[in-house]
Design a protein around this motif. Structure first.
Motif, short mmCIF file in Angstrom:
data_model
loop_
_atom_site.label_atom_id
_atom_site.label_comp_id
_atom_site.label_asym_id
_atom_site.label_seq_id
_atom_site.Cartn_x
_atom_site.Cartn_y
_atom_site.Cartn_z
N GLU A 34 -48.10 -9.62 -19.42
CA GLU A 34 -47.52 -8.28 -19.22
C GLU A 34 -48.33 -7.23 -19.97
OE1 GLU A 34 -43.27 -8.02 -19.79
OE2 GLU A 34 -43.02 -10.06 -19.04
N TRP A 35 -48.74 -7.55 -21.19
CA TRP A 35 -49.52 -6.60 -21.98
C TRP A 35 -50.88 -6.38 -21.31
CZ3 TRP A 35 -48.78 -2.85 -25.14
CH2 TRP A 35 -49.80 -2.36 -25.93
N ASP A 36 -51.55 -7.47 -20.91
CA ASP A 36 -52.83 -7.35 -20.23
C ASP A 36 -52.71 -6.54 -18.94
OD1 ASP A 36 -54.44 -8.67 -22.07
OD2 ASP A 36 -54.34 -10.59 -21.04
N SER A 37 -51.63 -6.74 -18.22
CA SER A 37 -51.40 -5.99 -16.99
C SER A 37 -51.28 -4.50 -17.28
CB SER A 37 -50.14 -6.50 -16.30
OG SER A 37 -49.90 -5.79 -15.11
N PHE A 38 -50.54 -4.16 -18.32
CA PHE A 38 -50.40 -2.74 -18.71
C PHE A 38 -51.76 -2.17 -19.08
CE2 PHE A 38 -50.10 0.46 -22.03
CZ PHE A 38 -49.42 1.45 -21.34
N ILE A 39 -52.53 -2.90 -19.88
CA ILE A 39 -53.86 -2.42 -20.29
C ILE A 39 -54.75 -2.25 -19.06
CG2 ILE A 39 -55.96 -3.05 -21.57
CD1 ILE A 39 -53.57 -2.08 -23.35
N CYS A 40 -54.75 -3.20 -18.17
CA CYS A 40 -55.57 -3.14 -16.96
C CYS A 40 -55.20 -1.95 -16.07
CB CYS A 40 -55.44 -4.45 -16.19
SG CYS A 40 -56.51 -4.58 -14.75
N GLU A 41 -53.91 -1.68 -15.93
CA GLU A 41 -53.44 -0.60 -15.06
C GLU A 41 -53.60 0.78 -15.68
OE1 GLU A 41 -49.41 -1.64 -14.15
OE2 GLU A 41 -50.00 -3.47 -13.10
N ASN A 42 -53.73 0.86 -17.00
CA ASN A 42 -53.72 2.16 -17.67
C ASN A 42 -54.98 2.49 -18.46
OD1 ASN A 42 -50.85 3.36 -17.31
ND2 ASN A 42 -50.57 1.17 -17.65
N THR A 43 -55.96 1.61 -18.41
CA THR A 43 -57.23 1.86 -19.07
C THR A 43 -58.36 1.38 -18.16
OG1 THR A 43 -57.52 -0.29 -20.18
CG2 THR A 43 -56.11 1.35 -21.31
N THR A 44 -59.57 1.55 -18.61
CA THR A 44 -60.72 1.06 -17.86
C THR A 44 -61.02 -0.40 -18.17
OG1 THR A 44 -62.26 1.80 -19.58
CG2 THR A 44 -61.78 3.35 -17.77
N PHE A 45 -60.21 -1.03 -19.00
CA PHE A 45 -60.43 -2.40 -19.41
C PHE A 45 -59.60 -3.36 -18.57
CE2 PHE A 45 -61.09 0.36 -23.06
CZ PHE A 45 -62.41 0.06 -23.37
N SER A 47 -58.44 -6.27 -19.76
CA SER A 47 -57.53 -7.03 -20.62
C SER A 47 -57.51 -6.41 -22.02
CB SER A 47 -57.98 -8.49 -20.73
OG SER A 47 -59.19 -8.57 -21.46
N TRP A 48 -56.54 -6.83 -22.81
CA TRP A 48 -56.44 -6.41 -24.20
C TRP A 48 -57.66 -6.88 -24.97
CZ3 TRP A 48 -54.56 -3.13 -27.42
CH2 TRP A 48 -54.42 -3.41 -28.77
N MET A 51 -60.60 -4.70 -24.39
CA MET A 51 -60.42 -3.41 -25.06
C MET A 51 -60.72 -3.54 -26.55
SD MET A 51 -57.06 -1.02 -24.89
CE MET A 51 -56.77 0.29 -26.05
N ILE A 52 -60.20 -4.59 -27.18
CA ILE A 52 -60.43 -4.81 -28.60
C ILE A 52 -61.91 -5.11 -28.87
CG2 ILE A 52 -59.93 -6.41 -30.51
CD1 ILE A 52 -57.74 -4.34 -29.89
N ASP A 53 -62.53 -5.92 -28.01
CA ASP A 53 -63.95 -6.22 -28.18
C ASP A 53 -64.79 -4.95 -28.11
OD1 ASP A 53 -63.32 -8.90 -28.39
OD2 ASP A 53 -64.03 -9.44 -26.38
N SER A 54 -64.48 -4.09 -27.18
CA SER A 54 -65.21 -2.83 -27.04
C SER A 54 -65.00 -1.95 -28.28
CB SER A 54 -64.75 -2.09 -25.79
OG SER A 54 -65.40 -0.85 -25.69
N ALA A 55 -63.78 -1.85 -28.73
CA ALA A 55 -63.48 -1.04 -29.93
C ALA A 55 -64.22 -1.59 -31.14
CB ALA A 55 -61.98 -1.02 -30.18
N GLY A 56 -64.26 -2.91 -31.26
CA GLY A 56 -64.97 -3.53 -32.39
C GLY A 56 -66.46 -3.23 -32.34
N SER A 57 -67.04 -3.30 -31.15
CA SER A 57 -68.46 -3.00 -31.00
C SER A 57 -68.77 -1.55 -31.37
CB SER A 57 -68.92 -3.25 -29.56
OG SER A 57 -68.83 -4.61 -29.26
N ILE A 58 -67.92 -0.65 -30.94
CA ILE A 58 -68.12 0.78 -31.25
C ILE A 58 -67.99 1.00 -32.75
CG2 ILE A 58 -67.10 3.07 -30.98
CD1 ILE A 58 -66.42 2.18 -28.06
N TYR A 59 -66.99 0.37 -33.36
CA TYR A 59 -66.77 0.52 -34.80
C TYR A 59 -67.99 0.04 -35.59
CZ TYR A 59 -64.74 -0.10 -39.43
OH TYR A 59 -64.50 -0.03 -40.77
N VAL A 60 -68.49 -1.14 -35.26
CA VAL A 60 -69.65 -1.69 -35.96
C VAL A 60 -70.86 -0.80 -35.75
CG1 VAL A 60 -71.29 -3.62 -36.02
CG2 VAL A 60 -68.83 -4.06 -35.97
N LYS A 61 -71.07 -0.36 -34.52
CA LYS A 61 -72.22 0.52 -34.23
C LYS A 61 -72.13 1.80 -35.05
CE LYS A 61 -74.49 2.98 -30.52
NZ LYS A 61 -74.44 3.40 -29.13
N ASP A 62 -70.95 2.40 -35.12
CA ASP A 62 -70.77 3.62 -35.91
C ASP A 62 -71.02 3.38 -37.39
OD1 ASP A 62 -70.17 5.04 -33.62
OD2 ASP A 62 -68.01 5.12 -34.01
#
Length: 66
Positions: A34-45, A47-48, A51-62
């Motif tokens: 259900e959480w993954d479905s919400f994330i998929c329907e409401n973001t460009t990701f 799955s959760w 989304m977390i993997d992308s956020a982690g990559s951006i954080y490390v890069k910054d």
């Protein structure tokens, strides 16, 4: 988040999800599909995890100024 969803903050995304949690344990009790479905329907990701993997990559890069 505004780049990858219609929400301007993570809190707004959480509020729109309809899931209510205040602790990690409560978050962990949300059905993953259900959480993954919400994330998929409401973001460009798709799955959760993606989304977390992308956020982690951006954080490390910054932090490394890459």
């Amino acid at each position: 988040i505004a780049v990858n969803s219609k929400f301007t903050s993570f809190n707004m995304l959480i509020e729109a999800s309809g899931f209510h949690f205040e602790t990690q344990l409560e978050f962990d009790s949300i059905p993953k599909d259900e959480w993954d479905s919400f994330i998929c329907e409401n973001t460009t990701f798709d799955s959760w995890k993606s989304m977390i993997d992308s956020a982690g990559s951006i954080y490390v890069k910054d932090k490394l100024d890459l």
